[in-house]
Structure formats: C-alpha cells, structure tokens
Design a protein around this motif. Structure first.
Motif, PDB file in Angstrom:
ATOM      1  N   UNK A 133      16.091  -0.928  10.728  1.00 57.67           N
ATOM      2  CA  UNK A 133      15.748  -2.105   9.951  1.00 57.67           C
ATOM      3  C   UNK A 133      14.548  -1.844   9.047  1.00 57.67           C
ATOM      4  N   UNK A 134      14.719  -2.130   7.764  1.00 55.58           N
ATOM      5  CA  UNK A 134      13.694  -1.980   6.726  1.00 55.58           C
ATOM      6  C   UNK A 134      13.377  -0.527   6.370  1.00 55.58           C
ATOM      7  N   UNK A 135      14.111   0.430   6.982  1.00 60.62           N
ATOM      8  CA  UNK A 135      13.906   1.842   6.654  1.00 60.62           C
ATOM      9  C   UNK A 135      15.016   2.370   5.762  1.00 60.62           C
ATOM     10  N   UNK A 136      16.255   1.915   6.010  1.00 68.95           N
ATOM     11  CA  UNK A 136      17.399   2.395   5.254  1.00 68.95           C
ATOM     12  C   UNK A 136      18.410   3.058   6.163  1.00 68.95           C
ATOM     13  N   UNK A 137      19.471   3.561   5.555  1.00 69.49           N
ATOM     14  CA  UNK A 137      20.535   4.258   6.279  1.00 69.49           C
ATOM     15  C   UNK A 137      20.617   5.685   5.762  1.00 69.49           C
ATOM     16  N   UNK A 138      20.928   6.623   6.677  1.00 70.59           N
ATOM     17  CA  UNK A 138      20.882   8.036   6.347  1.00 70.59           C
ATOM     18  C   UNK A 138      22.044   8.784   6.984  1.00 70.59           C
ATOM     19  N   UNK A 219      25.771  -0.057  16.694  1.00 70.80           N
ATOM     20  CA  UNK A 219      25.104   1.009  15.942  1.00 70.80           C
ATOM     21  C   UNK A 219      25.481   0.981  14.466  1.00 70.80           C
ATOM     22  N   UNK A 220      26.790   0.868  14.185  1.00 74.12           N
ATOM     23  CA  UNK A 220      27.206   0.902  12.783  1.00 74.12           C
ATOM     24  C   UNK A 220      26.827  -0.381  12.049  1.00 74.12           C
ATOM     25  N   UNK A 221      26.628  -1.477  12.785  1.00 78.50           N
ATOM     26  CA  UNK A 221      26.190  -2.727  12.159  1.00 78.50           C
ATOM     27  C   UNK A 221      24.843  -2.524  11.481  1.00 78.50           C
ATOM     28  N   UNK A 222      23.932  -1.889  12.185  1.00 77.06           N
ATOM     29  CA  UNK A 222      22.618  -1.615  11.591  1.00 77.06           C
ATOM     30  C   UNK A 222      22.747  -0.688  10.388  1.00 77.06           C
ATOM     31  N   UNK A 223      23.536   0.366  10.541  1.00 75.65           N
ATOM     32  CA  UNK A 223      23.678   1.354   9.470  1.00 75.65           C
ATOM     33  C   UNK A 223      24.290   0.732   8.226  1.00 75.65           C
ATOM     34  N   UNK A 224      25.362  -0.033   8.396  1.00 78.59           N
ATOM     35  CA  UNK A 224      26.039  -0.599   7.219  1.00 78.59           C
ATOM     36  C   UNK A 224      25.143  -1.616   6.517  1.00 78.59           C
ATOM     37  N   UNK A 225      24.397  -2.408   7.277  1.00 80.78           N
ATOM     38  CA  UNK A 225      23.505  -3.379   6.639  1.00 80.78           C
ATOM     39  C   UNK A 225      22.385  -2.680   5.866  1.00 80.78           C
ATOM     40  N   UNK A 226      21.844  -1.625   6.432  1.00 79.15           N
ATOM     41  CA  UNK A 226      20.771  -0.899   5.750  1.00 79.15           C
ATOM     42  C   UNK A 226      21.286  -0.133   4.529  1.00 79.15           C
ATOM     43  N   UNK A 227      22.613   0.093   4.479  1.00 80.38           N
ATOM     44  CA  UNK A 227      23.218   0.757   3.321  1.00 80.38           C
ATOM     45  C   UNK A 227      23.657  -0.239   2.255  1.00 80.38           C
ATOM     46  N   UNK A 228      23.506  -1.543   2.531  1.00 82.28           N
ATOM     47  CA  UNK A 228      23.835  -2.549   1.537  1.00 82.28           C
ATOM     48  C   UNK A 228      25.116  -3.313   1.799  1.00 82.28           C
ATOM     49  N   UNK A 229      25.762  -3.091   2.949  1.00 87.42           N
ATOM     50  CA  UNK A 229      26.998  -3.788   3.277  1.00 87.42           C
ATOM     51  C   UNK A 229      26.800  -4.810   4.375  1.00 87.42           C
ATOM     52  N   UNK A 230      27.896  -5.196   5.027  1.00 91.64           N
ATOM     53  CA  UNK A 230      27.811  -6.204   6.071  1.00 91.64           C
ATOM     54  C   UNK A 230      28.986  -6.062   7.028  1.00 91.64           C
TER      55      UNK A 230
END
Length: 274
Positions: A133-138, A219-230
């Motif tokens: 959260x607030x860092x981004x997805x990588x 896990x993927x919920x956090x990643x997708x949100x940080x990448x700009x999706x939902x």
C-alpha cells in the motif's frame, strides 16, 4: 514492525516455500487427493504451508495467520484482528499436478480488513510479484525488479480477457457485451497469475465464475490495486476480508484501466453470488 520490514519477510517466506514446492514438482514425489470442496490438494501444498507458517511465525511473531490448508478460527475469535497473514501455499494446484508451471505461492498481509501487502511467487517461472500500500506494484525476475502498471486504454483496441486454459470461451461470452466491444483471450493457469498478468498490462480483465477463497485474492488484490486496477465482486461491490464466518468469495472481476467502461462491458446480473 513496519510494513517495509513485513514486505521483506513476506517475500523471503514465499521464496522459501517456493523452493519446497519446486523440490516436489521437479521430483514428482508427492501425493494428491480431493478435498471436501472438490478441489485438489497435494503433499506439496502441505509442505509449503509448513514452511510459510514456520517462517512467518519466526520472523513476525504475534501476527496471526489464516491459510487455505489450516482450518480457520470461528469469526468471533478473529473478527477483531487488526492485521493477519493470509496464505495460499500453492495457488493453482491443478496446474501443479498437470505440470504446466502456472502455480504460485501467495502471501498477503491484511490490515483493518484490506490487503496492504501482497506477494505472489511463481517458482517455476522464476517470477515474483509484490505490492505494498502506497509503495506500488513490482515484478521481479532474473533481470531485477521493475514497477508495473495496468495497460492503458485508448478506446480503440480490443479488450484482452484473461481466461483459464480449460475455461470455456462460450461461458465468458455470456458475461461480456460482444455487440459493442471486441475481445481477445489470453490463457494462463492460476487465479493469482492471471491477476498479475492484468497488473503488468498483459490483459485487461479476468472474470472468475465459481468458488474461490479469500486466500485466492488477498495477495493479488493488493498488487492489482497498486498497479492501478481493481478487484470487485460480480455486482461491482468491493470484496471483503475476515467479515464472514466462511471465507469463500463471491464471483469476482479483476479489472485493469479505470477508463474502460466496465459497467457497459460486463453484465453482472448474470453472475452468480455465493
């Protein structure tokens, strides 16, 4: 313990579990059975679960854990947890058994009812996706780590739909507006890897019709949100975590760029809610 430290712990633990999974996968030395919910489980799932439980308990003592392979406490015993680990030791067990390589270790940290850290490690592909959260997805590969984002949409190109290798495209067609939009399909194995494909811009949406648990999406919920999706349910409502006695999800949708007119593309009233 801050979230940067917890993210590092989650990545380290997922990779150690991945080594255990790879040992069973490469040797073929595992047993399999069908659980009560009609989903497969193997001795490799249990071995990976043991590694995750041991590592997370050792490195982050005091944070409770919910795992697919361990019976969850009753809601009244866990509903007040401010944070907890949410695990799927092998997401894509069917793909593991099939030998496709499309499986992953999922580790999420859920805080105040929402995933704040997500790690998805795909050992056979030598890939690790992570977000905070607030860092981004990588995405981390042998060439290093790079930040990832959902694909941009210009209003002209086809919408890319991630599907299972065994998923019926005719079934997907029931939920998509084929009269006004054009689609192309991208096949991949596990639920979490399809979500990561959207997070890195390789597809635009994934419709999951059928049973999944909160561990499948955390896990993927956090990643997708940080990448700009939902990720939302089939009626365009948010998913919830640790708010019900059972831990099963409703049907859900993973969506990419927010400027795609999703409510015109997907027909949610036809999707089943569990």
């Amino acid at each position: 313990m801050n979230n940067e430290t917890l993210l590092a712990i989650a990545i380290e633990s997922a990779k150690k579990a991945g080594l255990e999974v790879t040992k069973h996968y490469k040797s073929g030395n595992y047993t399999s059975e069908i659980k009560e919910d009609n989903s497969p489980v193997t001795s490799a799932d249990y071995a990976a679960n043991d590694v995750l439980m041991q590592e997370l308990s050792r490195l982050a003592p005091g944070i409770p854990i919910i795992s697919e392979e361990v019976g969850a406490l009753a809601l009244n015993q866990r509903k007040d947890w401010s944070r907890y680990w949410l695990l799927d030791p092998i997401d894509g067990t069917g793909e593991f058994i099939k030998g496709s390589g499309d499986f992953a270790v999922n580790v999420a940290l859920v805080e105040n009812g929402w995933p704040s850290i997500g790690v998805i490690h795909a050992p056979d592909h030598q890939l690790t996706y992570y977000g905070q959260n607030k860092l981004g997805a990588f995405k981390e590969s042998h060439t290093g780590s790079q930040q990832i984002h959902v694909a941009k949409y210009d209003g002209k190109r086809k919408i890319k739909v991630a599907v299972s290798r065994r998923q019926e495209l005719s079934l997907m067609g029931q939920y998509l507006n084929n009269e006004n939009f054009a689609f192309e399909y991208v096949a991949l194995g596990s639920c979490s890897l399809k979500n990561c494909l959207i997070a890195e811009g390789g597809a635009d949406c994934y419709l999951r019709i059928g049973p999944t648990g909160e561990w499948d999406t955390g896990a993927s919920h956090c990643i997708i949100e940080q990448a700009g999706g939902s990720i939302i349910d089939s009626e365009f409502l948010p998913l919830t975590y640790n708010q019900r006695e059972g831990l099963m999800n409703p049907d859900f949708m993973t969506l990419g760029a927010s400027n795609i007119p999703w409510q015109s593309i997907v027909t949610p009233h036809r999707a089943r809610r569990s």
